[in-house]
Design a protein around this motif. Structure first.
Motif, PDB file in Angstrom:
ATOM      1  N   ALA A   1      25.425  55.771  43.502  1.00  0.00           N
ATOM      2  CA  ALA A   1      25.739  56.755  42.459  1.00  0.00           C
ATOM      3  C   ALA A   1      27.248  57.017  42.408  1.00  0.00           C
ATOM      4  CB  ALA A   1      24.976  58.046  42.718  1.00  0.00           C
ATOM      5  N   ARG A   2      27.859  57.125  43.589  1.00  0.00           N
ATOM      6  CA  ARG A   2      29.304  57.360  43.657  1.00  0.00           C
ATOM      7  C   ARG A   2      30.080  56.176  43.096  1.00  0.00           C
ATOM      8  NH1 ARG A   2      32.217  56.778  48.872  1.00  0.00           N
ATOM      9  NH2 ARG A   2      34.386  57.381  48.536  1.00  0.00           N
ATOM     10  N   TYR A   3      29.615  54.971  43.425  1.00  0.00           N
ATOM     11  CA  TYR A   3      30.264  53.756  42.927  1.00  0.00           C
ATOM     12  C   TYR A   3      30.194  53.705  41.401  1.00  0.00           C
ATOM     13  CZ  TYR A   3      31.042  48.774  42.000  1.00  0.00           C
ATOM     14  OH  TYR A   3      31.513  47.592  41.507  1.00  0.00           O
ATOM     15  N   LYS A   4      29.022  53.959  40.858  1.00  0.00           N
ATOM     16  CA  LYS A   4      28.852  53.933  39.401  1.00  0.00           C
ATOM     17  C   LYS A   4      29.750  54.973  38.736  1.00  0.00           C
ATOM     18  CE  LYS A   4      25.425  54.132  35.683  1.00  0.00           C
ATOM     19  NZ  LYS A   4      26.294  54.969  34.836  1.00  0.00           N
TER      20      LYS A   4
ATOM     21  N   GLU B   1      35.597  49.507  49.454  1.00  0.00           N
ATOM     22  CA  GLU B   1      37.010  49.266  49.168  1.00  0.00           C
ATOM     23  C   GLU B   1      37.366  49.677  47.741  1.00  0.00           C
ATOM     24  OE1 GLU B   1      38.588  45.410  51.336  1.00  0.00           O
ATOM     25  OE2 GLU B   1      36.471  45.191  50.840  1.00  0.00           O
ATOM     26  N   VAL B   2      36.472  49.395  46.799  1.00  0.00           N
ATOM     27  CA  VAL B   2      36.707  49.784  45.408  1.00  0.00           C
ATOM     28  C   VAL B   2      36.750  51.308  45.292  1.00  0.00           C
ATOM     29  CG1 VAL B   2      35.809  49.719  43.050  1.00  0.00           C
ATOM     30  CG2 VAL B   2      35.660  47.673  44.482  1.00  0.00           C
ATOM     31  N   LEU B   3      35.778  51.972  45.922  1.00  0.00           N
ATOM     32  CA  LEU B   3      35.712  53.431  45.876  1.00  0.00           C
ATOM     33  C   LEU B   3      36.971  54.069  46.461  1.00  0.00           C
ATOM     34  CD1 LEU B   3      32.007  53.964  46.990  1.00  0.00           C
ATOM     35  CD2 LEU B   3      32.979  54.683  44.802  1.00  0.00           C
ATOM     36  N   ASP B   4      37.374  53.604  47.637  1.00  0.00           N
ATOM     37  CA  ASP B   4      38.553  54.175  48.297  1.00  0.00           C
ATOM     38  C   ASP B   4      39.809  53.992  47.444  1.00  0.00           C
ATOM     39  OD1 ASP B   4      36.971  54.924  50.407  1.00  0.00           O
ATOM     40  OD2 ASP B   4      37.585  53.279  51.731  1.00  0.00           O
ATOM     41  N   TYR B   5      39.931  52.805  46.849  1.00  0.00           N
ATOM     42  CA  TYR B   5      41.109  52.500  46.034  1.00  0.00           C
ATOM     43  C   TYR B   5      41.147  53.377  44.781  1.00  0.00           C
ATOM     44  CZ  TYR B   5      44.131  49.909  42.802  1.00  0.00           C
ATOM     45  OH  TYR B   5      45.094  49.554  41.891  1.00  0.00           O
ATOM     46  N   ILE B   6      40.014  53.484  44.088  1.00  0.00           N
ATOM     47  CA  ILE B   6      39.991  54.300  42.865  1.00  0.00           C
ATOM     48  C   ILE B   6      40.324  55.750  43.189  1.00  0.00           C
ATOM     49  CG2 ILE B   6      38.525  55.205  41.014  1.00  0.00           C
ATOM     50  CD1 ILE B   6      37.090  52.525  40.946  1.00  0.00           C
ATOM     51  N   GLU B   7      39.818  56.239  44.308  1.00  0.00           N
ATOM     52  CA  GLU B   7      40.130  57.617  44.701  1.00  0.00           C
ATOM     53  C   GLU B   7      41.610  57.773  45.025  1.00  0.00           C
ATOM     54  OE1 GLU B   7      37.285  58.460  47.767  1.00  0.00           O
ATOM     55  OE2 GLU B   7      35.701  58.942  46.324  1.00  0.00           O
ATOM     56  N   ASP B   8      42.205  56.723  45.600  1.00  0.00           N
ATOM     57  CA  ASP B   8      43.646  56.759  45.856  1.00  0.00           C
ATOM     58  C   ASP B   8      44.431  56.789  44.539  1.00  0.00           C
ATOM     59  OD1 ASP B   8      43.279  56.749  48.575  1.00  0.00           O
ATOM     60  OD2 ASP B   8      43.646  54.597  48.825  1.00  0.00           O
ATOM     61  N   VAL B   9      43.996  55.991  43.565  1.00  0.00           N
ATOM     62  CA  VAL B   9      44.656  55.983  42.254  1.00  0.00           C
ATOM     63  C   VAL B   9      44.526  57.354  41.591  1.00  0.00           C
ATOM     64  CG1 VAL B   9      44.613  55.015  39.918  1.00  0.00           C
ATOM     65  CG2 VAL B   9      44.375  53.503  41.887  1.00  0.00           C
TER      66      VAL B   9
ATOM     67  N   PHE C   1      53.009  57.802  34.247  1.00  0.00           N
ATOM     68  CA  PHE C   1      52.615  56.797  33.256  1.00  0.00           C
ATOM     69  C   PHE C   1      51.118  56.570  33.389  1.00  0.00           C
ATOM     70  CE2 PHE C   1      53.439  54.644  37.179  1.00  0.00           C
ATOM     71  CZ  PHE C   1      52.504  53.623  37.251  1.00  0.00           C
ATOM     72  N   LYS C   2      50.522  55.948  32.385  1.00  0.00           N
ATOM     73  CA  LYS C   2      49.097  55.643  32.429  1.00  0.00           C
ATOM     74  C   LYS C   2      48.886  54.135  32.497  1.00  0.00           C
ATOM     75  CE  LYS C   2      46.486  59.483  30.534  1.00  0.00           C
ATOM     76  NZ  LYS C   2      45.425  59.867  29.564  1.00  0.00           N
ATOM     77  N   PRO C   3      48.590  53.621  33.675  1.00  0.00           N
ATOM     78  CA  PRO C   3      48.328  52.187  33.782  1.00  0.00           C
ATOM     79  C   PRO C   3      47.013  51.835  33.104  1.00  0.00           C
ATOM     80  CG  PRO C   3      47.857  53.260  35.867  1.00  0.00           C
ATOM     81  CD  PRO C   3      48.450  54.307  34.974  1.00  0.00           C
ATOM     82  N   SER C   4      46.912  50.599  32.657  1.00  0.00           N
ATOM     83  CA  SER C   4      45.681  50.144  32.001  1.00  0.00           C
ATOM     84  C   SER C   4      44.638  49.761  33.040  1.00  0.00           C
ATOM     85  CB  SER C   4      45.965  48.938  31.110  1.00  0.00           C
ATOM     86  OG  SER C   4      46.232  47.786  31.908  1.00  0.00           O
ATOM     87  N   PHE C   5      43.419  49.611  32.594  1.00  0.00           N
ATOM     88  CA  PHE C   5      42.322  49.126  33.444  1.00  0.00           C
ATOM     89  C   PHE C   5      42.725  47.830  34.139  1.00  0.00           C
ATOM     90  CE2 PHE C   5      38.833  46.137  33.812  1.00  0.00           C
ATOM     91  CZ  PHE C   5      37.840  46.844  34.472  1.00  0.00           C
ATOM     92  N   PHE C   6      43.308  46.899  33.375  1.00  0.00           N
ATOM     93  CA  PHE C   6      43.630  45.589  33.937  1.00  0.00           C
ATOM     94  C   PHE C   6      44.731  45.703  34.982  1.00  0.00           C
ATOM     95  CE2 PHE C   6      45.566  41.355  34.038  1.00  0.00           C
ATOM     96  CZ  PHE C   6      44.441  40.566  34.227  1.00  0.00           C
ATOM     97  N   GLU C   7      45.721  46.531  34.732  1.00  0.00           N
ATOM     98  CA  GLU C   7      46.800  46.719  35.705  1.00  0.00           C
ATOM     99  C   GLU C   7      46.260  47.298  37.016  1.00  0.00           C
ATOM    100  OE1 GLU C   7      50.327  47.546  32.400  1.00  0.00           O
ATOM    101  OE2 GLU C   7      49.090  49.188  33.164  1.00  0.00           O
ATOM    102  N   ILE C   8      45.387  48.287  36.908  1.00  0.00           N
ATOM    103  CA  ILE C   8      44.786  48.892  38.097  1.00  0.00           C
ATOM    104  C   ILE C   8      43.979  47.861  38.873  1.00  0.00           C
ATOM    105  CG2 ILE C   8      43.092  50.599  38.892  1.00  0.00           C
ATOM    106  CD1 ILE C   8      43.899  52.297  36.454  1.00  0.00           C
ATOM    107  N   THR C   9      43.208  47.055  38.138  1.00  0.00           N
ATOM    108  CA  THR C   9      42.339  46.061  38.773  1.00  0.00           C
ATOM    109  C   THR C   9      43.151  44.963  39.440  1.00  0.00           C
ATOM    110  OG1 THR C   9      40.668  46.511  37.076  1.00  0.00           O
ATOM    111  CG2 THR C   9      40.407  44.497  38.359  1.00  0.00           C
ATOM    112  N   PHE C  10      44.205  44.506  38.772  1.00  0.00           N
ATOM    113  CA  PHE C  10      45.058  43.471  39.346  1.00  0.00           C
ATOM    114  C   PHE C  10      45.691  43.950  40.652  1.00  0.00           C
ATOM    115  CE2 PHE C  10      49.546  42.020  39.649  1.00  0.00           C
ATOM    116  CZ  PHE C  10      49.301  40.727  40.071  1.00  0.00           C
ATOM    117  N   VAL C  11      46.197  45.173  40.677  1.00  0.00           N
ATOM    118  CA  VAL C  11      46.831  45.706  41.891  1.00  0.00           C
ATOM    119  C   VAL C  11      45.799  45.842  43.010  1.00  0.00           C
ATOM    120  CG1 VAL C  11      48.025  47.706  42.885  1.00  0.00           C
ATOM    121  CG2 VAL C  11      48.712  46.811  40.652  1.00  0.00           C
ATOM    122  N   LEU C  12      44.569  46.202  42.675  1.00  0.00           N
ATOM    123  CA  LEU C  12      43.502  46.231  43.689  1.00  0.00           C
ATOM    124  C   LEU C  12      43.300  44.847  44.294  1.00  0.00           C
ATOM    125  CD1 LEU C  12      41.082  47.376  45.249  1.00  0.00           C
ATOM    126  CD2 LEU C  12      39.710  47.126  43.162  1.00  0.00           C
ATOM    127  N   ALA C  13      43.311  43.806  43.449  1.00  0.00           N
ATOM    128  CA  ALA C  13      43.154  42.435  43.959  1.00  0.00           C
ATOM    129  C   ALA C  13      44.288  42.082  44.916  1.00  0.00           C
ATOM    130  CB  ALA C  13      43.109  41.448  42.794  1.00  0.00           C
TER     131      ALA C  13
END
Length: 419
Positions: A17-20, A117-125, A132-144
């Motif tokens: 549920a938290r991940y979703k 890892e995804v959850l922790d990263y999103i919470e950090d973001v 500034f407002k980064p895009s979905f793709f920018e956030i995802t690329f930096v996670l990678a």
């Protein structure tokens, strides 16, 4: 024991549920091309660089390969990743879009990044105080990038999101770059001609970094050659002609390009055993699938994510050559897609059906009716893939073939229970 099982199950449900919830936030808080189309496109590298700095990520520590192109770049990334994995390297792979799970975009040796890892990263973001407002793709690329650095990958293979010059991935300082082929796609951002699009893709060419291309195309090669000379980047035109069995012609071109890259990285020619294992274990090593994948026989069912004119036409041609009976097509498309006369002609002269999908970017019934007015034959429009598959399956003989194609989003609606 029973109490412990209940606790584990409860914990699992809470994590899910938290991940979703966090993935929903990621899609809705910032623009995502996968959900919103063109309005999500944010060209430029400044946001990506700032986000990398916020997480103290040194991109120069990655041994990256950067791959662009209109068609085949995702396939080439996956082929190269599998070749390197079979050569006992630890390989990060970044591709897009995903089909079922966001984590498909970020893998190491085929294993998706974990939900934790995804959850922790999103919470950090979410906790960052950004101006500034980064895009979905920018956030995802930096996670990678973060994931690959944390895990100590030997090589990291990155697929561009769109274009090249202003794509978020272009902050990379790769050891090699590659461009697959060029045709018209995303013309509202990249230009209306193959030459204009080629200039955007050529933006990934880096100083003193070799560029690999699949073949010389009249509209793109002079641009790539000129840019490579200016950057002192050695230009390699694929010379491999490995004798494959079971791959479509266009995929052979992509695999041969991947072989060129592999030979350069490993400083030796590919061994036939390594090549065969890379193909045999492709899905295991990379998660690669559903790009013209035959998932059923008698009658055949192909699932395909081609979504621009050249890719769609090649997939239909291949499926026609593989069927002994009639070819039926279920075709879906995003609202912003405009198809060439040739694609419409192919659909008009095949047992085709048009279909909506659940992603909000789907063409509406009215959109498809406007397309149908351009055709000679009346083509049915289905409101969902389950209904379309059931109706067409009832008509098929054992020698017929059904091809479901036109969009990643249409394929993401497919479930095995439909067949």
């Amino acid at each position: 024991m029973e109490h412990q099982s209940v606790q584990l199950f409860t914990r699992f449900k809470l994590t899910q549920a938290r991940y979703k919830s966090k993935i929903d936030w990621l899609f809705h808080q910032f623009p995502a091309f996968q959900k919103q189309g063109g309005i999500a496109y944010k060209p430029g590298l400044s946001h990506t660089k700032k986000l990398l700095n916020h997480f103290n990520l040194d991109i120069t520590k990655l041994k990256a390969v950067h791959i662009a192109g209109t068609n085949g770049k995702g396939s080439t990334c996956s082929f190269l990743s599998s070749l390197l994995t079979e050569a006992n390297h630890k390989v990060g792979l970044f591709t897009s879009p995903h089909i079922f799970d966001f984590r498909e975009r970020i893998r190491i040796d085929g294993a998706m990044i974990t939900q934790t890892e995804v959850l922790d990263y999103i919470e950090d973001v979410q906790a960052l105080k950004l101006d500034f407002k980064p895009s979905f793709f920018e956030i995802t690329f930096v996670l990678a990038v973060k994931h690959f650095l944390d895990q100590g990958c030997d090589y990291c293979i990155f697929e561009t999101g769109m274009g090249g010059r202003l794509d978020a991935t272009n902050v990379l300082q790769p050891v090699a770059t590659a461009i697959t082929n060029i045709s018209r796609d995303h013309t509202e951002f990249l230009g209306n001609t193959p030459e204009a699009i080629s200039k955007e893709k050529a933006g990934i060419i880096k100083a003193n970094t070799p560029l690999f291309i699949g073949k010389k195309e009249a509209h793109s090669f002079p641009i790539f050659e000129s840019k490579s000379k200016k950057k002192d980047a050695i230009l390699h035109v694929n010379q491999n002609q490995y004798p494959f069995e079971g791959l479509p012609k266009y995929q052979k071109e992509n695999f041969n390009l991947a072989l060129d890259l592999f030979d350069f990285l490993s400083k030796r020619k590919s061994h036939p055993d390594n090549v065969e294992k890379a193909l045999q274990h492709l899905e295991q090593n990379t998660g690669y699938g559903l790009r013209l994948e035959c998932v059923a026989e008698s009658p055949k069912l192909y699932l395909d994510v081609s979504h621009n004119d050249v890719g769609i036409q090649k997939s239909i041609e291949y499926a026609k050559n593989q069927t002994k009976g009639k070819l039926y097509i279920i075709f879906g498309g995003a609202k912003d897609k405009v198809y060439s006369d040739r694609t419409l002609e192919v659909l008009d002269n095949t047992q085709s059906s048009l279909c909506l999908f659940s992603n909000p970017r789907s063409k509406s019934k009215e959109d498809w009716e406007n397309v149908i007015r351009l055709l000679e034959n009346e083509i049915p429009v289905f409101s969902n893939l389950r209904e379309a598959t059931a109706q067409i399956k009832s008509k098929l003989s054992e020698e017929d073939t059904l091809l479901i194609t036109g969009s990643f989003f249409l394929i993401s609606d497919y479930k095995p229970s439909f067949w």
